[in-house]
Motif scaffolding. Structure first.
Motif, PDB file in Angstrom:
ATOM      1  N   THR A  89       0.837  -1.208   0.000  1.00 31.18           N
ATOM      2  CA  THR A  89       0.000   0.000   0.000  1.00 31.18           C
ATOM      3  C   THR A  89       0.871   1.257   0.000  1.00 31.18           C
ATOM      4  O   THR A  89       0.655   2.175  -0.790  1.00 31.18           O
TER       5      THR A  89
ATOM      6  N   ALA B 159      -5.491  -2.430   5.143  1.00 31.24           N
ATOM      7  CA  ALA B 159      -4.566  -1.783   4.199  1.00 31.24           C
ATOM      8  C   ALA B 159      -4.169  -0.411   4.719  1.00 31.24           C
ATOM      9  O   ALA B 159      -3.008  -0.001   4.625  1.00 31.24           O
TER      10      ALA B 159
ATOM     11  N   GLY C 298      -0.501   0.108   5.919  1.00 26.82           N
ATOM     12  CA  GLY C 298       0.079   1.056   4.977  1.00 26.82           C
ATOM     13  C   GLY C 298       0.660   2.259   5.694  1.00 26.82           C
ATOM     14  O   GLY C 298       1.757   2.725   5.376  1.00 26.82           O
TER      15      GLY C 298
END
Lengths: 501, 153
Positions: free
Chosen positions: A13, A353, A357
C-alpha cells in the motif's frame, strides 16, 4: 508469519506511487516547519487538513503523519546550527549539538542526529507493528464504562507531562471538553449553545480552534518583540562522523531508542519527555560527564534517537484505542472521522490496508528523511533566511483559506480570530494550549461513553468501579492526578525541564 | 516560595470562571434528565461547574502565590490588524471572490509587523495571492470563484 503478511500488505500500500509522493510531501513539509521557528507541526497539520479531505484516507493519513515525524528531524537541524530549537523536543539537542557546531563539527552532529533518528525510527516502527495488534484486541473488550475511564486517564496523564501549573492544565482540559459540547446533542438532537445560529449546529470547527490556538496565537507571540534572527550559521563540512564518534554513539542511540519507544506511548508530549530523560541518562552514566554541555556527541545521539522513537510509538494509542497522545494526533482523529473511519481498535480489522500502509509509510518516510536531511542540508540552512514578514502573512492567509474550504462556512473563519485571541491571552497567562485541544477532541467521546454506560447500567454510577478494567483505569487516573499536584514530584519535573534553559 | 500577587493568574482564572459560568447558565436552560437518561444539559452543567471551580482555585492561588509574574508586552497593532484581516476574509470571500479577498487579506496582514515597508508589503501580498491561487484553485480544485458577484461577475 502473520506479521510478515501484514507488513507485505503495508508496503504494497505504502509503495503505491501516489502514497510515496505524498509521504515525501509530508516529510518535506514537516522538515520545513521543523526548521522554521514560529510555525509548528500542529498549526501546519491543522492548515493542511482541509486539503487532504479530497484524498484517499490512507494517502491523507500518510501525509499528515509525515509532517509530524518530519518536524522532529527538522527541529534538530536548527538546534544544532543556530542554537534555536524549531521544536520543543529538540531543545536539549541544542545543548551539545550547537557546541559541536561551534567547534567546527556541525557535520558530525547533524549526521549522528540523522542516523540516530533513522535507527530509532526503524526500531520504533517495528515496535508499533508488533505491539498494536494485541493491544487492539484487548481494546475490543472495552465497554462504554471502560472507555470513559480510559479517556479520563488519557486526559489526566497529559497534564502530568505538560509543563507549568497542573491546575491550569486541568482547567484547560475541562475548558476544551466544555467547548466540545457546542452543537447538536448526539442523543436528543437538541442544539446546545448555538445562539440560534444554524452554522453552529455542527459544533465548533476543530480546524478553526487548532489554527487559532496554535497558529494565530503563536504569530502574535512572535510579533511581541521583533528582532533580527541570529544569522550566525555554522558552516557544515565533513558530514561523516569519525570512527571514535561512531563508537561513542552506538550505546546512546540504542538506549535512546528504547527510552523513546516506551515514553512515546504516554499521552501529552511523550517525545519531549523522552529527549530530556535520554539526555539525563546519558549524562549520568557517561565516563566523561564534564564533556556534556561542551559538545559531547552522546548528548546529541541519545536525545535525537529518543524523540524520534517516541514520535513513532505515539501512534500506538491513536491506532489501537483511538486516543490521541499529541495535538497533531488529535487532528488526525479528525482526519479519520472525516473519512468515515472511527479511530480505535476496529481500524486494524476493518481497514487493514490503511493500518499497515500507514505503519509501512513511516519507515519509508524515515528513509526519505535521511536522504532529505543529509545531502540537502544546505537548502534547509538557506530556508532560515526567509524573513518572518513573509512567513506570518502566509500562515494567516493559508489558515483562512484552508479553514473556509472545510465547509464554505464564514463562521469557521471568524472562529479562527476568536480562538486566536483567546489562545493568546491564555498562553500569556501561563496556560498551555495543547491540553485544551486534547480535551476538545476527546470531550464528545467522554460524554457519549458516560451516557451510554449509564444507560446500560440503568443509571447506576457504580458501574465505573465494579467493572474491573474501568476500576483499574480510574485508580491509575487518581494516581496520575496525585502525581501531577504533589509538590515534591512537581519540583523534580521542573528540574528535568529546567535543563532546557 | 515568596508570596506574591499575580495579575495574569487572576486573569486566567477569571476567564475560566466566566466561560464556565456562562456554560452553566446555558446548560440550566436545557433538560437535565435523570442519571439513567441524561438530558442534553447534564454533561455541560457538570463540566461547566468544574471549569468555574478550577478557575476560582486559580484566582485564589494567583492572589496568594502567583506563578506568572508579568504579562509582558502586547503587540496591539498586530492583534487589531490580524483580527481585522481574518474577519475581512470571512466577510468578503463569497462576495469579492478568491483573488481580491486573498490579496487584501494578505496586504492587511503584512501591516501587523511594525517594521513593514510599503513596497515589501505589496510584493508579499502579490506573491502570496499568486501562490495561493495556484495551490488552492488550480492545484487543489477548490470550488471558490476567482472573482465574486460583488464585482459584477
Amino acid at each position: 508469519m502473520e506479521l510478515l503478511n501484514n507488513l507485505v500488505l503495508g508496503f504494497s500500500t505504502a509503495l503505491l506511487v501516489e502514497n510515496v509522493l505524498y509521504c515525501f510531501v509530508g516529510v518535506l513539509l514537516g522538515t520545513a516547519v521543523g526548521v522554521l521557528p514560529g510555525i509548528g507541526p500542529t498549526a501546519t497539520v491543522a492548515m493542511l487538513l482541509p486539503i487532504t479531505f479530497s484524498f484517499e484516507p490512507v494517502t491523507a493519513l500518510i501525509m499528515l503523519a509525515g509532517i509530524y515525524y518530519g518536524a522532529q528531524y527538522g527541529g534538530s537541524t536548527t538546534a544544532i546550527l543556530i542554537n534555536l530549537p524549531g521544536e520543543s523536543s529538540a531543545a536539549v539537542t541544542a545543548l551539545d549539538g550547537h557546541e559541536m557546531a561551534r567547534q567546527g563539527r556541525a557535520g558530525a552532529a547533524l549526521a549522528v542526529a540523522a542516523i540516530g533518528s533513522f535507527i530509532a525510527g526503524t526500531v520504533a516502527t517495528v515496535a508499533l507493528a508488533v505491539a498494536a495488534p494485541p493491544l487492539a484486541r484487548v481494546a475490543l473488550q472495552f465497554g462504554p464504562a471502560d472507555y470513559f475511564s480510559l479517556v479520563l486517564l488519557g486526559l489526566i496523564v497529559s497534564i502530568t507531562l505538560a509543563r507549568g501549573s497542573a491546575l491550569k492544565a486541568l482547567a484547560m482540559i475541562a475548558l476544551g471538553v466544555l467547548l466540545g459540547t457546542v452543537g447538536q446533542d448526539i442523543y436528543t438532537g437538541t442544539p446546545r449553545f448555538v445562539f440560534e445560529q444554524r452554522e453552529l449546529y455542527g459544533g465548533i470547527n476543530f480546524v478553526s480552534l487548532a489554527v487559532g490556538m496554535f497558529g494565530v496565537a503563536e504569530i502574535l507571540r512572535n510579533l511581541e518583540n521583533e528582532q533580527n534572527r541570529a544569522t550566525v550559521i555554522s558552516k557544515v563540512t565533513n558530514l561523516w562522523p569519525t570512527r571514535e564518534d561512531r563508537r561513542r554513539t552506538v550505546g546512546p542511540i540504542l538506549r535512546g531508542t528504547g527510552l523513546g519507544s516506551a515514553l512515546g506511548v504516554l499521552p501529552g508530549g511523550g517525545h519531549v519527555l523522552a529527549s530530556f530523560t535520554s539526555y539525563a541518562v546519558e549524562k549520568r552514566i557517561s565516563k566523561r560527564q564534564q564533556e556534556f554541555g561542551h559538545g559531547a556527541i552522546e548528548g546529541v545521539a541519545g536525545p535525537e534517537s529518543a524523540n524520534n522513537a517516541a514520535a513513532q510509538t505515539s501512534f500506538i494509542p491513536l491506532l489501537t484505542l483511538g486516543l490521541p497522545a499529541h495535538p497533531v494526533m488529535a487532528l488526525m482523529v479528525g482526519a479519520f472521522i472525516v473519512h468515515g473511519i472511527t479511530p480505535g481498535p476496529n481500524v486494524i480489522t476493518d481497514e487493514p490496508a490503511l493500518f499497515w500502509g500507514l505503519i509501512a509509510s513511516m519507515w519509508i518516510g524515515n528513509v526519505l528523511l535521511v536522504l532529505l536531511n543529509l545531502p540537502l542540508i544546505g537548502l534547509w540552512v538557506r530556508m532560515l533566511r526567509i524573513p518572518y514578514q513573509v512567513l506570518f502573512p502566509m500562515i494567516i492567509l493559508f489558515a483562512a483559506i484552508g479553514t473556509y474550504s472545510v465547509g464554505f462556512n464564514a463562521y469557521d473563519v471568524y472562529a479562527i480570530a476568536f480562538f486566536g485571541i483567546l489562545g493568546y491571552v491564555l498562553i500569556k497567562c501561563g496556560c498551555e494550549p495543547a491540553p485544551l485541544l486534547l480535551g476538545f477532541v476527546l470531550g464528545p467521546l467522554l460524554e457519549e461513553n458516560l451516557r451510554r454506560a449509564l444507560i446500560i447500567s440503568r443509571g447506576d454510577p457504580s458501574v465505573f468501579l465494579t467493572r474491573p478494567i474501568s476500576a483499574v483505569l480510574l485508580t491509575l487516573t487518581v494516581a496520575a492526578l496525585v502525581v501531577a499536584v504533589l509538590p515534591t514530584i512537581r519540583k523534580r519535573r521542573e528540574v528535568v525541564f529546567a535543563e532546557e534553559d | 516560595m515568596e508570596r506574591r500577587r499575580s495579575f495574569p493568574d487572576v486573569l486566567a482564572g477569571g476567564i475560566f470562571v466566566l466561560i464556565g459560568g456562562a456554560f452553566v447558565v446555558g446548560a440550566l436552560g436545557y433538560e437535565l434528565g435523570t442519571p439513567l437518561r441524561m438530558g442534553p444539559g447534564a454533561f455541560p452543567l457538570l463540566v461547566g461547574v468544574a471549569v468555574a471551580a478550577l478557575g476560582l482555585a486559580i484566582v485564589i492561588k494567583g492572589l496568594i502565590a502567583g506563578e506568572v509574574a508579568s504579562f509582558g508586552p502586547i503587540p496591539w497593532r498586530a492583534v487589531v490588524v490580524i483580527v481585522l484581516a481574518i474577519l475581512f476574509f470571512g466577510f468578503t470571500i463569497r462576495g469579492l471572490g478568491f483573488v481580491p479577498t486573498s490579496a487584501i487579506t494578505a496586504l492587511l496582514t503584512t501591516l501587523a509587523s511594525s517594521r513593514v515597508r510599503l513596497l515589501t508589503a505589496v510584493a508579499v501580498a502579490a506573491g502570496l495571492t499568486v501562490a495561493s491561487t495556484l495551490i488552492f484553485v488550480v492545484g487543489l480544485q477548490l470550488r471558490i470563484p476567482l472573482w465574486g458577484p460583488w464585482l459584477g461577475f
